[in-house]
Design a protein around this motif. Structure first.
Motif, mmCIF file in Angstrom:
data_model
loop_
_atom_site.group_PDB
_atom_site.id
_atom_site.type_symbol
_atom_site.label_atom_id
_atom_site.label_comp_id
_atom_site.label_asym_id
_atom_site.label_seq_id
_atom_site.Cartn_x
_atom_site.Cartn_y
_atom_site.Cartn_z
ATOM 1 N N ALA A 64 0.841 -1.208 0.000
ATOM 2 C CA ALA A 64 0.000 0.000 0.000
ATOM 3 C C ALA A 64 0.873 1.253 0.000
ATOM 4 N N LEU A 65 1.928 1.250 0.790
ATOM 5 C CA LEU A 65 2.843 2.387 0.829
ATOM 6 C C LEU A 65 3.594 2.524 -0.495
ATOM 7 N N ALA A 66 3.941 1.388 -1.094
ATOM 8 C CA ALA A 66 4.660 1.419 -2.376
ATOM 9 C C ALA A 66 3.857 2.192 -3.412
ATOM 10 N N GLU A 67 2.558 1.945 -3.483
ATOM 11 C CA GLU A 67 1.694 2.649 -4.444
ATOM 12 C C GLU A 67 1.681 4.154 -4.169
ATOM 13 N N GLN A 68 1.587 4.533 -2.901
ATOM 14 C CA GLN A 68 1.570 5.950 -2.535
ATOM 15 C C GLN A 68 2.889 6.622 -2.904
ATOM 16 N N LEU A 69 3.997 5.945 -2.591
ATOM 17 C CA LEU A 69 5.321 6.515 -2.883
ATOM 18 C C LEU A 69 5.523 6.695 -4.388
ATOM 19 N N ARG A 70 5.086 5.707 -5.157
ATOM 20 C CA ARG A 70 5.230 5.792 -6.620
ATOM 21 C C ARG A 70 4.405 6.940 -7.184
ATOM 22 N N ALA A 71 3.200 7.142 -6.646
ATOM 23 C CA ALA A 71 2.327 8.211 -7.133
ATOM 24 C C ALA A 71 2.895 9.595 -6.801
ATOM 25 N N ALA A 72 3.597 9.704 -5.679
ATOM 26 C CA ALA A 72 4.082 11.002 -5.212
ATOM 27 C C ALA A 72 5.493 11.343 -5.682
ATOM 28 N N ASN A 73 6.264 10.358 -6.153
ATOM 29 C CA ASN A 73 7.670 10.583 -6.479
ATOM 30 C C ASN A 73 8.038 9.919 -7.803
ATOM 31 N N PRO A 74 8.400 10.694 -8.816
ATOM 32 C CA PRO A 74 8.787 10.082 -10.093
ATOM 33 C C PRO A 74 10.065 9.237 -9.983
ATOM 34 N N GLN A 75 10.843 9.430 -8.915
ATOM 35 C CA GLN A 75 12.068 8.650 -8.722
ATOM 36 C C GLN A 75 11.787 7.243 -8.174
ATOM 37 N N ILE A 76 10.538 6.946 -7.839
ATOM 38 C CA ILE A 76 10.188 5.643 -7.273
ATOM 39 C C ILE A 76 9.253 4.931 -8.249
ATOM 40 N N THR A 77 9.699 3.756 -8.707
ATOM 41 C CA THR A 77 8.947 2.959 -9.678
ATOM 42 C C THR A 77 8.858 1.517 -9.187
ATOM 43 N N PRO A 78 8.000 0.700 -9.815
ATOM 44 C CA PRO A 78 7.945 -0.716 -9.435
ATOM 45 C C PRO A 78 9.323 -1.366 -9.571
#
Length: 131
Positions: A64-78
């Protein structure tokens, strides 16, 4: 691999109790593992590598946190070459304090899955107990 982010991230990864660096995939990919009582049962909590000119760090993350982080930060991807539900790939550009938090979270998730005696050997207090 002498760039500032690489060294800063590597230092944080190695500062975790019981953490060590390994190179099972060759010199271009540093795998950071944590072991309790038995090093042969160590588990990975970080994979630091250069993909072309891009420095990246794979870290475990609550889905759940992974999805939030990806949505908020372009530097974080799957996670690159990882289970995309449980792993993120992070590239340069995030504040160092956020990077420290992401590394600590990855470490905590992995240590939480170790047997109780291994967690105790590491002196781990749990995810909630950390200040």
């Amino acid at each position: 691999m002498g760039d500032v982010d690489y060294e800063a991230w590597r230092n944080i990864l190695l500062s975790m109790p019981g953490a060590y660096e390994d190179f099972p995939f060759g010199a271009d990919a540093a795998v950071f593992k944590v072991a309790g009582r038995h090093r042969e049962k160590a588990k990975m909590f970080g994979l630091l590598m250069h993909r072309g000119e891009v420095l990246s760090l794979n870290l475990k993350c609550d889905p759940a946190l992974a999805e939030q982080l990806r949505a908020a930060n372009p530097q974080i991807t799957p996670g690159y070459h990882m289970n995309k539900k449980h792993w993120n790939t992070v590239t340069s550009g995030l504040p160092l304090e956020l990077m420290r938090d992401l590394i600590e979270d990855s470490y905590d998730l992995v240590v939480a899955s170790l047997p109780r005696l291994d967690r105790e050997a590491l002196g781990w207090k749990g995810i909630v107990g950390r200040g």
